[in-house]
Write a protein that holds these residues in place. Structure first.
Motif, PDB file in Angstrom:
ATOM      1  N   ALA A   4       0.830  -1.208   0.000  1.00  0.00           N
ATOM      2  CA  ALA A   4       0.000   0.000   0.000  1.00  0.00           C
ATOM      3  C   ALA A   4       0.862   1.255   0.000  1.00  0.00           C
ATOM      4  O   ALA A   4       0.601   2.223  -0.715  1.00  0.00           O
ATOM      5  CB  ALA A   4      -0.938  -0.003   1.208  1.00  0.00           C
ATOM      6  N   THR A   5       1.956   1.227   0.805  1.00  0.00           N
ATOM      7  CA  THR A   5       2.853   2.380   0.872  1.00  0.00           C
ATOM      8  C   THR A   5       3.532   2.606  -0.469  1.00  0.00           C
ATOM      9  O   THR A   5       3.655   3.732  -0.942  1.00  0.00           O
ATOM     10  CB  THR A   5       3.906   2.171   1.967  1.00  0.00           C
ATOM     11  OG1 THR A   5       3.245   1.968   3.214  1.00  0.00           O
ATOM     12  CG2 THR A   5       4.814   3.384   2.080  1.00  0.00           C
ATOM     13  N   ILE A   6       4.000   1.514  -1.105  1.00  0.00           N
ATOM     14  CA  ILE A   6       4.635   1.618  -2.409  1.00  0.00           C
ATOM     15  C   ILE A   6       3.667   2.211  -3.418  1.00  0.00           C
ATOM     16  O   ILE A   6       4.024   3.099  -4.203  1.00  0.00           O
ATOM     17  CB  ILE A   6       5.138   0.240  -2.877  1.00  0.00           C
ATOM     18  CG1 ILE A   6       6.266  -0.248  -1.964  1.00  0.00           C
ATOM     19  CG2 ILE A   6       5.610   0.311  -4.323  1.00  0.00           C
ATOM     20  CD1 ILE A   6       6.683  -1.676  -2.222  1.00  0.00           C
ATOM     21  N   SER A   7       2.412   1.760  -3.405  1.00  0.00           N
ATOM     22  CA  SER A   7       1.411   2.262  -4.337  1.00  0.00           C
ATOM     23  C   SER A   7       1.161   3.744  -4.109  1.00  0.00           C
ATOM     24  O   SER A   7       1.047   4.518  -5.063  1.00  0.00           O
ATOM     25  CB  SER A   7       0.104   1.476  -4.190  1.00  0.00           C
ATOM     26  OG  SER A   7       0.299   0.120  -4.514  1.00  0.00           O
ATOM     27  N   ASP A   8       1.076   4.169  -2.847  1.00  0.00           N
ATOM     28  CA  ASP A   8       0.873   5.576  -2.527  1.00  0.00           C
ATOM     29  C   ASP A   8       2.022   6.420  -3.074  1.00  0.00           C
ATOM     30  O   ASP A   8       1.809   7.485  -3.651  1.00  0.00           O
ATOM     31  CB  ASP A   8       0.768   5.774  -1.010  1.00  0.00           C
ATOM     32  CG  ASP A   8      -0.537   5.237  -0.444  1.00  0.00           C
ATOM     33  OD1 ASP A   8      -1.477   5.012  -1.237  1.00  0.00           O
ATOM     34  OD2 ASP A   8      -0.613   5.059   0.786  1.00  0.00           O
ATOM     35  N   GLU A   9       3.235   5.937  -2.891  1.00  0.00           N
ATOM     36  CA  GLU A   9       4.390   6.696  -3.356  1.00  0.00           C
ATOM     37  C   GLU A   9       4.432   6.748  -4.882  1.00  0.00           C
ATOM     38  O   GLU A   9       4.737   7.797  -5.467  1.00  0.00           O
ATOM     39  CB  GLU A   9       5.681   6.088  -2.823  1.00  0.00           C
ATOM     40  CG  GLU A   9       6.911   6.867  -3.308  1.00  0.00           C
ATOM     41  CD  GLU A   9       8.194   6.425  -2.640  1.00  0.00           C
ATOM     42  OE1 GLU A   9       8.127   5.891  -1.518  1.00  0.00           O
ATOM     43  OE2 GLU A   9       9.264   6.635  -3.237  1.00  0.00           O
ATOM     44  N   THR A  10       4.108   5.657  -5.519  1.00  0.00           N
ATOM     45  CA  THR A  10       4.098   5.628  -6.980  1.00  0.00           C
ATOM     46  C   THR A  10       3.086   6.622  -7.539  1.00  0.00           C
ATOM     47  O   THR A  10       3.371   7.373  -8.476  1.00  0.00           O
ATOM     48  CB  THR A  10       3.778   4.211  -7.490  1.00  0.00           C
ATOM     49  OG1 THR A  10       4.794   3.312  -7.043  1.00  0.00           O
ATOM     50  CG2 THR A  10       3.703   4.180  -9.012  1.00  0.00           C
ATOM     51  N   ARG A  11       1.899   6.630  -6.938  1.00  0.00           N
ATOM     52  CA  ARG A  11       0.862   7.567  -7.386  1.00  0.00           C
ATOM     53  C   ARG A  11       1.314   9.017  -7.178  1.00  0.00           C
ATOM     54  O   ARG A  11       1.085   9.874  -8.035  1.00  0.00           O
ATOM     55  CB  ARG A  11      -0.449   7.314  -6.632  1.00  0.00           C
ATOM     56  CG  ARG A  11      -1.220   6.099  -7.129  1.00  0.00           C
ATOM     57  CD  ARG A  11      -2.644   6.117  -6.603  1.00  0.00           C
ATOM     58  NE  ARG A  11      -2.684   5.991  -5.144  1.00  0.00           N
ATOM     59  CZ  ARG A  11      -2.749   4.844  -4.495  1.00  0.00           C
ATOM     60  NH1 ARG A  11      -2.769   3.703  -5.173  1.00  0.00           N
ATOM     61  NH2 ARG A  11      -2.790   4.804  -3.173  1.00  0.00           N
ATOM     62  N   LEU A  12       1.954   9.283  -6.056  1.00  0.00           N
ATOM     63  CA  LEU A  12       2.389  10.642  -5.762  1.00  0.00           C
ATOM     64  C   LEU A  12       3.496  11.076  -6.724  1.00  0.00           C
ATOM     65  O   LEU A  12       3.507  12.220  -7.199  1.00  0.00           O
ATOM     66  CB  LEU A  12       2.868  10.732  -4.315  1.00  0.00           C
ATOM     67  CG  LEU A  12       3.023  12.136  -3.728  1.00  0.00           C
ATOM     68  CD1 LEU A  12       1.723  12.923  -3.832  1.00  0.00           C
ATOM     69  CD2 LEU A  12       3.453  12.044  -2.268  1.00  0.00           C
ATOM     70  N   ARG A  13       4.420  10.171  -7.017  1.00  0.00           N
ATOM     71  CA  ARG A  13       5.473  10.487  -7.988  1.00  0.00           C
ATOM     72  C   ARG A  13       4.858  10.835  -9.351  1.00  0.00           C
ATOM     73  O   ARG A  13       5.259  11.818 -10.007  1.00  0.00           O
ATOM     74  CB  ARG A  13       6.444   9.309  -8.134  1.00  0.00           C
ATOM     75  CG  ARG A  13       7.389   9.120  -6.959  1.00  0.00           C
ATOM     76  CD  ARG A  13       8.259   7.885  -7.141  1.00  0.00           C
ATOM     77  NE  ARG A  13       9.208   7.722  -6.049  1.00  0.00           N
ATOM     78  CZ  ARG A  13      10.427   8.263  -6.018  1.00  0.00           C
ATOM     79  NH1 ARG A  13      10.843   8.995  -7.035  1.00  0.00           N
ATOM     80  NH2 ARG A  13      11.228   8.063  -4.987  1.00  0.00           N
ATOM     81  N   ASP A  14       3.899  10.031  -9.776  1.00  0.00           N
ATOM     82  CA  ASP A  14       3.257  10.274 -11.065  1.00  0.00           C
ATOM     83  C   ASP A  14       2.481  11.594 -11.055  1.00  0.00           C
ATOM     84  O   ASP A  14       2.484  12.336 -12.049  1.00  0.00           O
ATOM     85  CB  ASP A  14       2.303   9.127 -11.404  1.00  0.00           C
ATOM     86  CG  ASP A  14       3.036   7.829 -11.750  1.00  0.00           C
ATOM     87  OD1 ASP A  14       4.257   7.902 -12.053  1.00  0.00           O
ATOM     88  OD2 ASP A  14       2.401   6.760 -11.709  1.00  0.00           O
TER      89      ASP A  14
END
Length: 214
Positions: A4-14
């Motif tokens: 979940a944390t990885i997904s949150d960070e990926t979305r924020l980077r994008d």
């Protein structure tokens, strides 16, 4: 680190890269000027790196900082990273910061007759709701420690500041909120300059207070 944390960070980077491209493509920044940051739930920060065009960002190369502001990953950080940290330190609910050298805002920051406690008049309701009031931070050379202190002092009571002869620094609860507030500030600066020499009818103090209560 959880999925979940990885997904949150990926979305924020994008999202940082999408917003950067939108800002650049509409002429609100140019060359390698301006920078964007966002704060992860852990308190760590992602930020556009040094010498990077907001129109051509790579999500994987964004600078990463610890919650204490130590650079730990990605490309070398912008020399203006301290502007973002100053806002986060004084505004714990801020989730993002946008700093631009946008033309109309910079033009207003150079005017000699502005009120340094609140640079722009209350021309529209949306300016009051998204920005509120806008203090002018005196000029300091880029990277000067005194600029960090001055920004931090104003950030205690203001979500946005205007750096003299430089540009705006705007925080928001989310990246979108910071973006929209920055754009509202730029449009209000444009209106202010377009109306120079004309009689205007800004919002009354009572109307401004009513908006702030909302």
């Amino acid at each position: 680190m959880t999925t979940a944390t990885i997904s949150d960070e990926t979305r924020l980077r994008d999202e940082i890269c999408r917003i950067g491209a939108s800002i650049f493509n509409r002429g609100l920044t140019f060359g390698s000027t301006g920078n964007i940051s966002a704060r992860l739930p852990s308190g760590e920060m992602l930020m556009t790196p040094t010498n990077a065009s907001l129109g051509d960002l790579d999500p994987a190369r964004l600078s990463r900082f610890t919650a204490e502001g130590v650079h730990v990953g990605g490309d070398a950080p912008t020399k203006e990273a301290f502007l973002h940290r100053c806002m986060y330190c004084e505004r714990p609910k801020a989730g993002a910061v946008v700093h631009l050298h946008s033309t109309y805002s910079v033009a207003v920051s150079i005017l000699a007759d502005v009120d340094p406690s609140d640079v722009l008049p209350p021309l529209t309701a949306y300016y009051i709701m998204r920005v509120g009031s806008l203090p002018l931070v005196p000029y300091y050379p880029p990277g000067d420690e005194s600029l960090a202190i001055a920004v931090g002092e104003q950030a205690k009571a203001h979500s946005a500041v205007l750096l003299a002869n430089h540009g705006p620094v705007v925080s928001g609860a989310t990246l979108r909120e910071a973006q929209y507030a920055t754009e509202e500030l730029e449009e209000t600066a444009k209106l202010h300059l377009l109306l120079d020499g004309h009689k205007t009818r800004p919002l009354t103090p009572e109307q401004v207070e009513a908006l702030r209560r909302r």
